[in-house]
Design a protein around this motif. Structure first.
Motif, mmCIF file in Angstrom:
data_model
loop_
_atom_site.group_PDB
_atom_site.id
_atom_site.type_symbol
_atom_site.label_atom_id
_atom_site.label_comp_id
_atom_site.label_asym_id
_atom_site.label_seq_id
_atom_site.Cartn_x
_atom_site.Cartn_y
_atom_site.Cartn_z
ATOM 1 N N LYS A 211 0.818 -1.207 0.000
ATOM 2 C CA LYS A 211 0.000 0.000 0.000
ATOM 3 C C LYS A 211 0.858 1.266 0.000
ATOM 4 O O LYS A 211 0.475 2.293 -0.566
ATOM 5 C CB LYS A 211 -0.956 0.006 1.197
ATOM 6 N N THR A 212 2.027 1.180 0.616
ATOM 7 C CA THR A 212 2.939 2.333 0.620
ATOM 8 C C THR A 212 3.438 2.607 -0.788
ATOM 9 O O THR A 212 3.547 3.758 -1.210
ATOM 10 C CB THR A 212 4.120 2.072 1.574
ATOM 11 N N LEU A 214 1.857 2.119 -3.396
ATOM 12 C CA LEU A 214 0.751 2.640 -4.197
ATOM 13 C C LEU A 214 0.429 4.096 -3.884
ATOM 14 O O LEU A 214 0.178 4.889 -4.795
ATOM 15 C CB LEU A 214 -0.483 1.766 -3.951
ATOM 16 N N TYR A 215 0.480 4.457 -2.582
ATOM 17 C CA TYR A 215 -0.078 5.749 -2.185
ATOM 18 C C TYR A 215 0.950 6.836 -1.863
ATOM 19 O O TYR A 215 0.577 7.995 -1.701
ATOM 20 C CB TYR A 215 -0.993 5.565 -0.965
#
Length: 248
Positions: A211-212, A214-215
């Motif tokens: 997720k890191t 990605l965001y």
């Protein structure tokens, strides 16, 4: 050799180091020979880095002053609200640096000071003699819960933390050394005390949680331990922490 005597009176926060019966009262101190006043002060229980002004018979003296029979000695701590004549306060010529070395029991406080941007030396295996040496060689302020450590001769600047709770300890340090306007938050590795460096996302991609990747696009790395930092939810919590400390 017959003992001689002098009268000592400690003011303000210096009473924290005295026995209950001595707090706020004149102390009759017996001695032999010709002790330096610094040695007498510490024999009573007060470490020299906590002392700001020493008056003997109402005149300013240095720690090297030789105690005399009949002397009336007044010892004062750092007091922001009190104004002394120029040259009275010990820190006027040698103000303490905003660099610290902490004893082995203060790991959480070390992390908090690093978060605020203060150069803070801390290791879990330092002896008292090593802390004193580092403080002298690197011109650091010693922070400790050990009164005995502060009595080491080579230590120029030091503070005994009254509280055992990290947040209160941090407030003590910020107020004692007037750090409120010197914050430079989130520039040091919280583990290594080394300034972090911005790195391209591509360089750390394989080290990031899915997720890191990605965001987030802004990353920093410690050149010592290679720990990677980014502005996730933990960053927001740190910002709230810094804002809270600034209001202390």
């Amino acid at each position: 050799m017959n003992p001689q005597a002098a009268t000592f009176r400690f003011y303000g926060a210096l009473n924290d180091f005295l026995h209950k019966r001595q707090k706020g009262h004149a102390i009759n101190y017996s001695f032999k020979g010709s002790p330096a006043i610094k040695d007498a002060i510490e024999a009573i229980g007060v470490p020299h880095p906590e002392v700001d002004v020493v008056l003997v018979n109402q005149s300013k003296v240095l720690f090297s002053y030789t105690l005399q029979a009949g002397d009336v000695v007044e010892i004062f701590p750092v007091q922001a609200e009190r104004e002394w004549p120029t040259g009275y306060v010990s820190e006027e010529q040698n103000p303490p640096p905003h660099r610290f070395v902490l004893d082995v029991h203060l790991g959480t406080l070390a992390k908090s000071l690093r978060m605020l941007g203060f150069d803070t030396f801390y290791k879990t295996d330092l002896s008292d003699s090593e802390i004193a040496r580092i403080a002298a060689e690197e011109k650091r302020v010693v922070l400790t819960r050990d009164v005995g450590l502060l009595k080491q001769k080579s230590i120029r600047w030091g503070y005994w933390l009254r509280s055992q709770h990290t947040e209160e300890q941090l407030e003590e340090v910020v107020q004692r050394y007037k750090l409120q306007h010197s914050f430079n938050p989130l520039v040091l590795c919280l583990v290594c005390n080394v300034r972090v460096e911005e790195v391209p996302k591509q360089e750390v991609l394989e080290e990031l949680p899915p997720k890191t990747r990605l965001y987030f696009n802004e990353f920093y790395r410690c050149p010592s331990c290679c720990r990677v930092y980014w502005k996730g939810s933990h960053y927001e919590r740190m910002q709230l922490f810094v804002a809270k400390v600034q209001r202390m």
